[in-house]
Design an enzyme around this catalytic site. Structure first.
Site, short mmCIF file in Angstrom:
data_model
loop_
_atom_site.label_atom_id
_atom_site.label_comp_id
_atom_site.label_asym_id
_atom_site.label_seq_id
_atom_site.Cartn_x
_atom_site.Cartn_y
_atom_site.Cartn_z
N CYS A 14 0.82 -1.23 0.00
CA CYS A 14 0.00 0.00 0.00
C CYS A 14 0.85 1.28 0.00
CB CYS A 14 -0.92 -0.01 1.22
SG CYS A 14 -1.89 1.51 1.33
N VAL A 54 -6.31 0.58 5.10
CA VAL A 54 -5.04 0.83 5.77
C VAL A 54 -4.44 2.09 5.16
CG1 VAL A 54 -4.52 -1.56 6.39
CG2 VAL A 54 -3.83 -0.72 4.13
N GLU A 66 -6.60 7.37 8.09
CA GLU A 66 -6.26 8.32 7.01
C GLU A 66 -4.78 8.70 7.07
OE1 GLU A 66 -7.64 9.62 4.16
OE2 GLU A 66 -9.08 8.04 4.54
N SER A 67 -4.08 8.35 5.99
CA SER A 67 -2.62 8.47 5.99
C SER A 67 -2.11 9.90 6.24
CB SER A 67 -2.05 7.94 4.67
OG SER A 67 -2.56 8.68 3.58
N1 GSH Z 1 -7.45 7.92 1.80
C1 GSH Z 1 -6.85 6.74 2.39
C2 GSH Z 1 -6.59 5.74 1.28
C3 GSH Z 1 -6.02 4.43 1.82
C4 GSH Z 1 -6.26 3.26 0.86
O1 GSH Z 1 -6.88 3.42 -0.20
N2 GSH Z 1 -5.80 2.07 1.26
C5 GSH Z 1 -6.06 0.88 0.49
C6 GSH Z 1 -4.82 0.02 0.33
S1 GSH Z 1 -3.57 0.84 -0.59
C7 GSH Z 1 -7.07 0.03 1.24
O2 GSH Z 1 -6.97 -0.15 2.42
N3 GSH Z 1 -8.03 -0.55 0.51
C8 GSH Z 1 -8.96 -1.48 1.09
C9 GSH Z 1 -10.28 -1.39 0.46
O3 GSH Z 1 -10.54 -0.41 -0.26
O4 GSH Z 1 -11.08 -2.29 0.71
C10 GSH Z 1 -5.57 7.13 3.11
O5 GSH Z 1 -4.93 8.10 2.68
O6 GSH Z 1 -5.23 6.49 4.13
#
Ligand code: GSH
Length: 223
Positions: A14, A54, A66-67
């Protein structure tokens, strides 16, 4: 931050996790990392991640999601800042971070789309976005804000990591005749906190992940 316990709940590939990990490393914050399988997350994950994504940072067991929220929190509780001090420059960095998010999103779509027309459209979209960075934004310095690593660098490093991996199989030409973008990419990918922000087997895992997609891009990997 004295005495606090930090644990980053992560998925190995990720890019949003990588930015949080890079800040933890850059700021010398001791932490544990727990990798989960996003295809079948454990039950406890849904209790700590309202968006079901994550990264999640557990601070003494309390979740933060949120990152960017995580990165800025880590920056604020430690000495010095990895954001510019000037309010306008800081706001500008945040604006270009949003731009980086849109590049990440188009990049993900690029390697999963199974539609040739969409693949071409996404290639053109990314080319324009990289052009905008080169022409309207970058100043020709090693890092975004000059000669020091900032939060925005932690955001763009995973973008470059993806594109270096993709370029092994298909020549998109995104870095051709773009010296400022190329310098930024090379600076970030050789920076310690960036290198250490992914597991040692990251390249192999990414390769396997890309190959198992039924996509236009994965078909290029097989030829
Ligand atoms: N806006 C979120 C985006 C995080 C994100 O998209 N993470 C993905 C992995 S790279 C995730 O956990 N996806 C799981 C899903 O959508 O079910 C951040 O900045 O933390």
């Amino acid at each position: 931050m004295e005495g606090k316990k930090f644990e980053l709940v992560s998925f190995s590939l990720c890019p949003y996790v990588q930015r949080a990990r890079a800040i933890l490393i850059e700021k010398n914050i001791e932490h544990d990392i727990k990798f989960i399988d996003l295809d079948s997350p454990p039950e406890w994950f849904f209790d700590i991640s309202p968006m079901e994504k994550v990264p999640v940072l557990l601070v003494d067991g309390k979740p933060l999601f949120e990152s960017m929220v995580i990165c800025e929190y880590l920056d604020e509780i430690t000495e010095g800042s990895l954001h510019p001090m000037d309010p306008f420059k800081k706001a500008e960095n945040r604006a270009w971070i949003e731009y980086g998010n849109s590049i990440l999103s188009s990049t993900y779509d690029l390697f999963i789309t199974s539609d040739e027309k969409n693949f071409k459209r996404l290639t053109a979209t990314l080319d324009e976005k990289f052009d905008t960075l080169e022409d309207d934004c970058l100043k020709g310095t090693p890092f975004f804000n000059g000669d020091k690593f900032s939060i925005i660098d932690a955001v763009y490093a995973p973008v470059f990591r993806f594109h270096v991996a993709l370029a092994k199989y298909h020549d998109f030409g995104f870095f051709d005749d773009r010296p400022r973008l190329s310098l930024w990419r090379d600076t970030l990918l050789s920076y310690k906190a960036v290198i250490k922000s992914v597991p040692d087997n990251y390249a192999d895992e990414l390769d396997a992940y890309l190959r198992k997609q039924d996509s236009v891009f994965s078909s290029k990997m097989k030829t």
